[in-house]
Write an enzyme that holds these catalytic residues in place. Sequence first.
Site, PDB file in Angstrom:
ATOM      1  N   ASN A 102       1.802  11.891   5.814  1.00 40.64           N
ATOM      2  CA  ASN A 102       0.931  11.033   6.622  1.00 40.64           C
ATOM      3  C   ASN A 102       1.315  11.119   8.097  1.00 40.64           C
ATOM      4  O   ASN A 102       2.340  10.602   8.517  1.00 40.64           O
ATOM      5  CB  ASN A 102       1.057   9.588   6.123  1.00 40.64           C
ATOM      6  CG  ASN A 102      -0.137   8.728   6.485  1.00 40.64           C
ATOM      7  OD1 ASN A 102      -0.074   7.526   6.451  1.00 40.64           O
ATOM      8  ND2 ASN A 102      -1.246   9.347   6.818  1.00 40.64           N
ATOM      9  N   PHE A 153      -1.887   7.002  12.436  1.00 40.76           N
ATOM     10  CA  PHE A 153      -2.161   8.341  11.900  1.00 40.76           C
ATOM     11  C   PHE A 153      -3.417   8.969  12.509  1.00 40.76           C
ATOM     12  O   PHE A 153      -3.676  10.147  12.326  1.00 40.76           O
ATOM     13  CB  PHE A 153      -2.347   8.270  10.381  1.00 40.76           C
ATOM     14  CG  PHE A 153      -3.359   7.236   9.961  1.00 40.76           C
ATOM     15  CD1 PHE A 153      -4.718   7.436  10.154  1.00 40.76           C
ATOM     16  CD2 PHE A 153      -2.956   6.039   9.397  1.00 40.76           C
ATOM     17  CE1 PHE A 153      -5.657   6.475   9.793  1.00 40.76           C
ATOM     18  CE2 PHE A 153      -3.884   5.073   9.024  1.00 40.76           C
ATOM     19  CZ  PHE A 153      -5.239   5.288   9.222  1.00 40.76           C
ATOM     20  N   HIS A 213      -3.599  16.203  -2.911  1.00 44.49           N
ATOM     21  CA  HIS A 213      -3.968  16.346  -1.506  1.00 44.49           C
ATOM     22  C   HIS A 213      -3.732  17.764  -0.976  1.00 44.49           C
ATOM     23  O   HIS A 213      -4.099  18.060   0.163  1.00 44.49           O
ATOM     24  CB  HIS A 213      -3.188  15.340  -0.649  1.00 44.49           C
ATOM     25  CG  HIS A 213      -3.696  13.926  -0.767  1.00 44.49           C
ATOM     26  ND1 HIS A 213      -4.070  13.362  -1.958  1.00 44.49           N
ATOM     27  CD2 HIS A 213      -3.892  12.952   0.174  1.00 44.49           C
ATOM     28  CE1 HIS A 213      -4.467  12.118  -1.753  1.00 44.49           C
ATOM     29  NE2 HIS A 213      -4.377  11.844  -0.468  1.00 44.49           N
ATOM     30  N   GLU A 227     -12.140   5.945   5.114  1.00 42.61           N
ATOM     31  CA  GLU A 227     -11.759   6.610   6.365  1.00 42.61           C
ATOM     32  C   GLU A 227     -13.056   7.005   7.070  1.00 42.61           C
ATOM     33  O   GLU A 227     -13.504   8.151   7.012  1.00 42.61           O
ATOM     34  CB  GLU A 227     -10.877   7.820   6.036  1.00 42.61           C
ATOM     35  CG  GLU A 227      -9.582   7.389   5.343  1.00 42.61           C
ATOM     36  CD  GLU A 227      -8.892   8.510   4.566  1.00 42.61           C
ATOM     37  OE1 GLU A 227      -9.369   9.660   4.631  1.00 42.61           O
ATOM     38  OE2 GLU A 227      -7.892   8.231   3.892  1.00 42.61           O
ATOM     39  N   TYR A 268     -16.026  33.069  46.485  1.00 44.36           N
ATOM     40  CA  TYR A 268     -15.387  31.892  45.903  1.00 44.36           C
ATOM     41  C   TYR A 268     -14.302  32.253  44.885  1.00 44.36           C
ATOM     42  O   TYR A 268     -13.314  31.524  44.737  1.00 44.36           O
ATOM     43  CB  TYR A 268     -16.430  31.013  45.206  1.00 44.36           C
ATOM     44  CG  TYR A 268     -17.405  30.328  46.122  1.00 44.36           C
ATOM     45  CD1 TYR A 268     -17.313  30.450  47.502  1.00 44.36           C
ATOM     46  CD2 TYR A 268     -18.420  29.535  45.593  1.00 44.36           C
ATOM     47  CE1 TYR A 268     -18.216  29.814  48.339  1.00 44.36           C
ATOM     48  CE2 TYR A 268     -19.326  28.892  46.419  1.00 44.36           C
ATOM     49  CZ  TYR A 268     -19.222  29.038  47.788  1.00 44.36           C
ATOM     50  OH  TYR A 268     -20.110  28.412  48.607  1.00 44.36           O
ATOM     51  N   TYR A 311       0.823  -1.213   0.000  1.00 41.72           N
ATOM     52  CA  TYR A 311       0.000   0.000   0.000  1.00 41.72           C
ATOM     53  C   TYR A 311       0.859   1.265   0.000  1.00 41.72           C
ATOM     54  O   TYR A 311       1.791   1.413   0.788  1.00 41.72           O
ATOM     55  CB  TYR A 311      -0.925   0.029   1.221  1.00 41.72           C
ATOM     56  CG  TYR A 311      -1.654   1.350   1.387  1.00 41.72           C
ATOM     57  CD1 TYR A 311      -2.742   1.663   0.569  1.00 41.72           C
ATOM     58  CD2 TYR A 311      -1.239   2.299   2.312  1.00 41.72           C
ATOM     59  CE1 TYR A 311      -3.387   2.866   0.677  1.00 41.72           C
ATOM     60  CE2 TYR A 311      -1.889   3.513   2.449  1.00 41.72           C
ATOM     61  CZ  TYR A 311      -2.963   3.796   1.619  1.00 41.72           C
ATOM     62  OH  TYR A 311      -3.599   5.005   1.722  1.00 41.72           O
TER      63      TYR A 311
END
Length: 591
Positions: free
Chosen positions: A307, A444, A194, A529, A395, A164
């Site tokens: 990645n 990842f 990308h 994904e 407080y 891959y």
Amino acid sequence: MPRYTVHVRGEWLAVPCQDAQLTVGWLGREAVRRYIKNKPDNGGFTSVDDAHFLVRRCKGLGLLDNEDRLEVALEDNEFVEVVIEGDAMSPDFIPSQPEGVYLYSKYREPEKYIELDGDSLTTEDLVNLGKGRYKIKLTPTAEKRVQKSREVIDSIIKEKTVVYGITTGFGKFARTVIPINKLQELQVNLVRSHSSGVGKPLSPERCRMLLALRINVLAKGYSGISLETLNQVIEMFNASCLPYVPEKGTVGASGDLAPLSHLALGLIGEGKMWSPKSGWADAKYVLEAHGLKPVILKPKEGLALINGTQMITSLGCEAVERASAIARQADIVAALTLEVLKGTTKAFDTDIHALRPHRGQIEVAFRFRSLLDSDHHPSEIAESHRFCDHVQDAYTLRCCPQVHGVVNDTIAFVKNIITTELNSATDNPMVFANREETISGGNFHGEYPAKALDYLAIGIHELAAISERRIERLCNPSLSELPAFLVAEGGLNSGFMIAHCTAAALVSENKALCHPSSVDSLSTSAATEDHVSMGGWAARKALRVIEHVEQVLAIELLAACQGIEFLRPLKTTTPLERVYDLVRSVVRFGK
């Protein structure tokens, strides 16, 4: 022959100059002429004579005199910008310099180095790398690991094994086998396709952090990148050549693909790139100006560069370090407010906090005791009300160790996760040199830093929430026994009335920003994904929350220093007087 790289309306032009006796005005006209020539509509001009312009250096944006000779005004291969008078810039126009250019004009190339081995980087180290305080080099051990990892990849290519991302496509295309002669093209296409982010570019500091962190992860030796390529990337970092990385576009699994792809795009000489010398320019020009060559990607190297969770984690580092700083400052500011409001120190007694021994709570109580009235640091203000009938405080004053304390513990928890993430291999597939194989996994996925940074935002926000209530007590005369809104002539002067409104507005914004982004997930890549972390937004909004906390506490600090003026001539403790003096060195008393 001298050559200059000129920026005109978003276009970059290389303009050679045969005669250094020519002027800056000539360079501007020649750049506009070339710009007009390259545009189908002539860029909106009928001739060069129609263009009225100013010329300025990209570094520092200093204006140049059009009559000055080039040999006097500019260095060879310098970057300059031609600004056309009357231009209305489009929303997507990329200026030659980022915001805050005056900071970058003072950039000095560092002389010291940090050695990266992939195992020992700290959040403090990464922030310092982002600030440009160090260059990078690899340890000998890291170099050997990188070489061994690359040998596995070379073996896969030689044996034509189907793996891959190396000999196949990506995501939904993982079953598509790629011919050997197309493997380099595969990596370039991956980076280009990308690079799909949007939004403002990361600042130089944040981009430097992102690049440094990616180098550290590659140095672990599980990515399959070649040592030659990694050394090229390090050279670019050391020259402060920083790609254009839009801040939006990552869903935080499979890693931060879009921003890291933009990072890689610049490294291969495409897209935009910034350096202190050039400002924003075409990457190929910036690299050339620094004597560097673009990376030529080998098989697997595009994937190795893009990645991982480095966008989330690098922003998370900044968030953790800023949160740590403002948490310490919050204790000082609150202690000063307590003094102004004539509060008691009894609530910070050691024995009380020993009965509920949370580490953060104990630390905050200790800081308060160190700052407030004691035998070591007596306070005239505290002495003035020592025998009053006041038993306990509100407080927002009394519970500071409990409220601020859990913030400190939250920061420590998040810092531990971010530090682990800094030194983790987050690629896919992983290259195991000792086993001579690659294994696909899910390191990842950004869920760890995403959840941690959502938690950080929720935790750190409380410092602003409680600070805003203390500002209210300082401004409200029925609660403070001070003049309304901390001003002597109320009505004529509104004092801190709207400063408190600003604090309230910021706290309200934070309430929306604290909604966790990591509770959301949208399936992407055709359901390959199918669960993502949304960690990029978790990191960015955590930084926004922290910025608001910083601003609210700054308002409280100013208000407390204003309030103490009405208690003069009494003095507070020595440490708090030092804080007061520091504020008054830049902000005077508002009468």
